[in-house]
Design a protein around this motif. Structure first.
Motif, PDB file in Angstrom:
ATOM      1  N   MET A   1      29.614  37.333  29.903  1.00  0.00           N
ATOM      2  CA  MET A   1      29.045  36.320  30.755  1.00  0.00           C
ATOM      3  C   MET A   1      29.096  36.821  32.187  1.00  0.00           C
ATOM      4  O   MET A   1      30.115  37.311  32.648  1.00  0.00           O
ATOM      5  N   SER A   2      28.021  36.714  32.881  1.00  0.00           N
ATOM      6  CA  SER A   2      27.967  37.134  34.274  1.00  0.00           C
ATOM      7  C   SER A   2      28.158  35.911  35.173  1.00  0.00           C
ATOM      8  O   SER A   2      27.506  34.892  35.000  1.00  0.00           O
ATOM      9  N   VAL A   3      29.080  36.024  36.104  1.00  0.00           N
ATOM     10  CA  VAL A   3      29.355  34.937  37.032  1.00  0.00           C
ATOM     11  C   VAL A   3      29.272  35.464  38.450  1.00  0.00           C
ATOM     12  O   VAL A   3      29.393  36.654  38.694  1.00  0.00           O
ATOM     13  N   ALA A   4      29.067  34.585  39.402  1.00  0.00           N
ATOM     14  CA  ALA A   4      28.942  34.998  40.793  1.00  0.00           C
ATOM     15  C   ALA A   4      30.292  34.894  41.491  1.00  0.00           C
ATOM     16  O   ALA A   4      31.048  33.969  41.250  1.00  0.00           O
ATOM     17  N   GLY A   5      30.575  35.854  42.363  1.00  0.00           N
ATOM     18  CA  GLY A   5      31.800  35.828  43.139  1.00  0.00           C
ATOM     19  C   GLY A   5      32.483  37.181  43.160  1.00  0.00           C
ATOM     20  O   GLY A   5      31.951  38.178  42.687  1.00  0.00           O
ATOM     21  N   LEU A   6      33.689  37.195  43.703  1.00  0.00           N
ATOM     22  CA  LEU A   6      34.501  38.403  43.791  1.00  0.00           C
ATOM     23  C   LEU A   6      35.611  38.342  42.751  1.00  0.00           C
ATOM     24  O   LEU A   6      36.092  37.257  42.408  1.00  0.00           O
ATOM     25  N   CYS A   7      36.034  39.505  42.285  1.00  0.00           N
ATOM     26  CA  CYS A   7      37.181  39.569  41.387  1.00  0.00           C
ATOM     27  C   CYS A   7      38.387  38.997  42.132  1.00  0.00           C
ATOM     28  O   CYS A   7      38.661  39.382  43.272  1.00  0.00           O
ATOM     29  N   GLU A   8      39.081  38.071  41.507  1.00  0.00           N
ATOM     30  CA  GLU A   8      40.209  37.414  42.166  1.00  0.00           C
ATOM     31  C   GLU A   8      41.470  38.274  42.167  1.00  0.00           C
ATOM     32  O   GLU A   8      42.484  37.866  42.714  1.00  0.00           O
ATOM     33  N   ILE A   9      41.407  39.462  41.598  1.00  0.00           N
ATOM     34  CA  ILE A   9      42.545  40.376  41.629  1.00  0.00           C
ATOM     35  C   ILE A   9      42.303  41.495  42.641  1.00  0.00           C
ATOM     36  O   ILE A   9      43.135  41.760  43.485  1.00  0.00           O
ATOM     37  N   CYS A  10      41.126  42.142  42.580  1.00  0.00           N
ATOM     38  CA  CYS A  10      40.878  43.286  43.464  1.00  0.00           C
ATOM     39  C   CYS A  10      39.754  43.027  44.484  1.00  0.00           C
ATOM     40  O   CYS A  10      39.492  43.880  45.310  1.00  0.00           O
ATOM     41  N   GLU A  11      39.092  41.901  44.398  1.00  0.00           N
ATOM     42  CA  GLU A  11      38.020  41.489  45.305  1.00  0.00           C
ATOM     43  C   GLU A  11      36.772  42.362  45.228  1.00  0.00           C
ATOM     44  O   GLU A  11      35.995  42.421  46.170  1.00  0.00           O
ATOM     45  N   ARG A  12      36.557  43.037  44.097  1.00  0.00           N
ATOM     46  CA  ARG A  12      35.316  43.776  43.883  1.00  0.00           C
ATOM     47  C   ARG A  12      34.208  42.774  43.579  1.00  0.00           C
ATOM     48  O   ARG A  12      34.442  41.744  42.967  1.00  0.00           O
ATOM     49  N   PRO A  13      32.985  43.077  43.964  1.00  0.00           N
ATOM     50  CA  PRO A  13      31.891  42.115  43.786  1.00  0.00           C
ATOM     51  C   PRO A  13      31.301  42.046  42.382  1.00  0.00           C
ATOM     52  O   PRO A  13      30.524  41.157  42.087  1.00  0.00           O
ATOM     53  N   ASP A  14      31.675  42.934  41.487  1.00  0.00           N
ATOM     54  CA  ASP A  14      31.059  42.958  40.165  1.00  0.00           C
ATOM     55  C   ASP A  14      31.862  42.170  39.130  1.00  0.00           C
ATOM     56  O   ASP A  14      32.418  42.706  38.199  1.00  0.00           O
TER      57      ASP A  14
ATOM     58  N   ASP B   1      40.284  41.964  24.185  1.00  0.00           N
ATOM     59  CA  ASP B   1      41.009  41.594  22.965  1.00  0.00           C
ATOM     60  C   ASP B   1      41.690  40.233  23.082  1.00  0.00           C
ATOM     61  O   ASP B   1      41.720  39.467  22.123  1.00  0.00           O
ATOM     62  N   THR B   2      42.250  39.933  24.248  1.00  0.00           N
ATOM     63  CA  THR B   2      42.971  38.667  24.426  1.00  0.00           C
ATOM     64  C   THR B   2      42.122  37.600  25.096  1.00  0.00           C
ATOM     65  O   THR B   2      42.461  36.426  25.034  1.00  0.00           O
ATOM     66  N   GLY B   3      41.049  38.009  25.787  1.00  0.00           N
ATOM     67  CA  GLY B   3      40.240  37.050  26.534  1.00  0.00           C
ATOM     68  C   GLY B   3      40.899  36.612  27.823  1.00  0.00           C
ATOM     69  O   GLY B   3      40.560  35.579  28.386  1.00  0.00           O
ATOM     70  N   MET B   4      41.859  37.424  28.280  1.00  0.00           N
ATOM     71  CA  MET B   4      42.608  37.079  29.487  1.00  0.00           C
ATOM     72  C   MET B   4      42.504  38.186  30.527  1.00  0.00           C
ATOM     73  O   MET B   4      42.222  39.332  30.196  1.00  0.00           O
ATOM     74  N   CYS B   5      42.797  37.815  31.780  1.00  0.00           N
ATOM     75  CA  CYS B   5      42.890  38.824  32.834  1.00  0.00           C
ATOM     76  C   CYS B   5      44.178  39.616  32.609  1.00  0.00           C
ATOM     77  O   CYS B   5      45.062  39.187  31.858  1.00  0.00           O
ATOM     78  N   VAL B   6      44.301  40.770  33.232  1.00  0.00           N
ATOM     79  CA  VAL B   6      45.471  41.625  33.020  1.00  0.00           C
ATOM     80  C   VAL B   6      46.751  40.969  33.523  1.00  0.00           C
ATOM     81  O   VAL B   6      47.831  41.209  32.977  1.00  0.00           O
ATOM     82  N   GLU B   7      46.670  40.121  34.543  1.00  0.00           N
ATOM     83  CA  GLU B   7      47.859  39.453  35.049  1.00  0.00           C
ATOM     84  C   GLU B   7      48.393  38.443  34.040  1.00  0.00           C
ATOM     85  O   GLU B   7      49.592  38.359  33.808  1.00  0.00           O
ATOM     86  N   CYS B   8      47.518  37.675  33.410  1.00  0.00           N
ATOM     87  CA  CYS B   8      47.962  36.737  32.376  1.00  0.00           C
ATOM     88  C   CYS B   8      48.479  37.496  31.163  1.00  0.00           C
ATOM     89  O   CYS B   8      49.458  37.092  30.547  1.00  0.00           O
ATOM     90  N   GLY B   9      47.821  38.594  30.825  1.00  0.00           N
ATOM     91  CA  GLY B   9      48.282  39.413  29.713  1.00  0.00           C
ATOM     92  C   GLY B   9      49.691  39.920  29.939  1.00  0.00           C
ATOM     93  O   GLY B   9      50.509  39.939  29.018  1.00  0.00           O
ATOM     94  N   ALA B  10      50.000  40.304  31.173  1.00  0.00           N
ATOM     95  CA  ALA B  10      51.346  40.780  31.496  1.00  0.00           C
ATOM     96  C   ALA B  10      52.352  39.639  31.414  1.00  0.00           C
ATOM     97  O   ALA B  10      53.491  39.830  30.970  1.00  0.00           O
ATOM     98  N   GLU B  11      51.954  38.435  31.820  1.00  0.00           N
ATOM     99  CA  GLU B  11      52.855  37.281  31.778  1.00  0.00           C
ATOM    100  C   GLU B  11      53.205  36.884  30.351  1.00  0.00           C
ATOM    101  O   GLU B  11      54.328  36.469  30.078  1.00  0.00           O
ATOM    102  N   VAL B  12      52.265  36.993  29.433  1.00  0.00           N
ATOM    103  CA  VAL B  12      52.525  36.586  28.053  1.00  0.00           C
ATOM    104  C   VAL B  12      52.940  37.761  27.172  1.00  0.00           C
ATOM    105  O   VAL B  12      53.073  37.619  25.970  1.00  0.00           O
TER     106      VAL B  12
END
Length: 66
Positions: free
Chosen positions: A1-14, A34-45
């Motif tokens: 899914m393509s969404v508009a905005g910046l990556c909330e982790i690294c602020e890249r535009p893609d 595989d998990t459907g999660m961002c890497v930060e949530c993956g690290a937390e769980v």
């Protein structure tokens, strides 16, 4: 899914994904399909990201000492 905005982790535009756990908008680098999660949530769980690339690591550092 393509969404508009910046990556909330690294602020890249893609931004292509939304984390199923926290709702963050993230780029491919910070998305775990595989998990459907961002890497930060993956690290937390306890889901280690096996997709860490050399550009994610500091220059010249391959061993950490504490």
């Amino acid at each position: 899914m393509s969404v508009a905005g910046l990556c909330e982790i690294c602020e890249r535009p893609d931004v292509d994904h939304t984390c199923d756990r926290c709702g963050r908008l993230v780029c491919d680098r910070h998305w775990d399909e595989d998990t459907g999660m961002c890497v930060e949530c993956g690290a937390e769980v306890g889901q280690p990201s096996d997709r860490m690339s050399p550009e994610d690591m500091p220059d010249g550092v391959d061993t950490y000492r504490f």
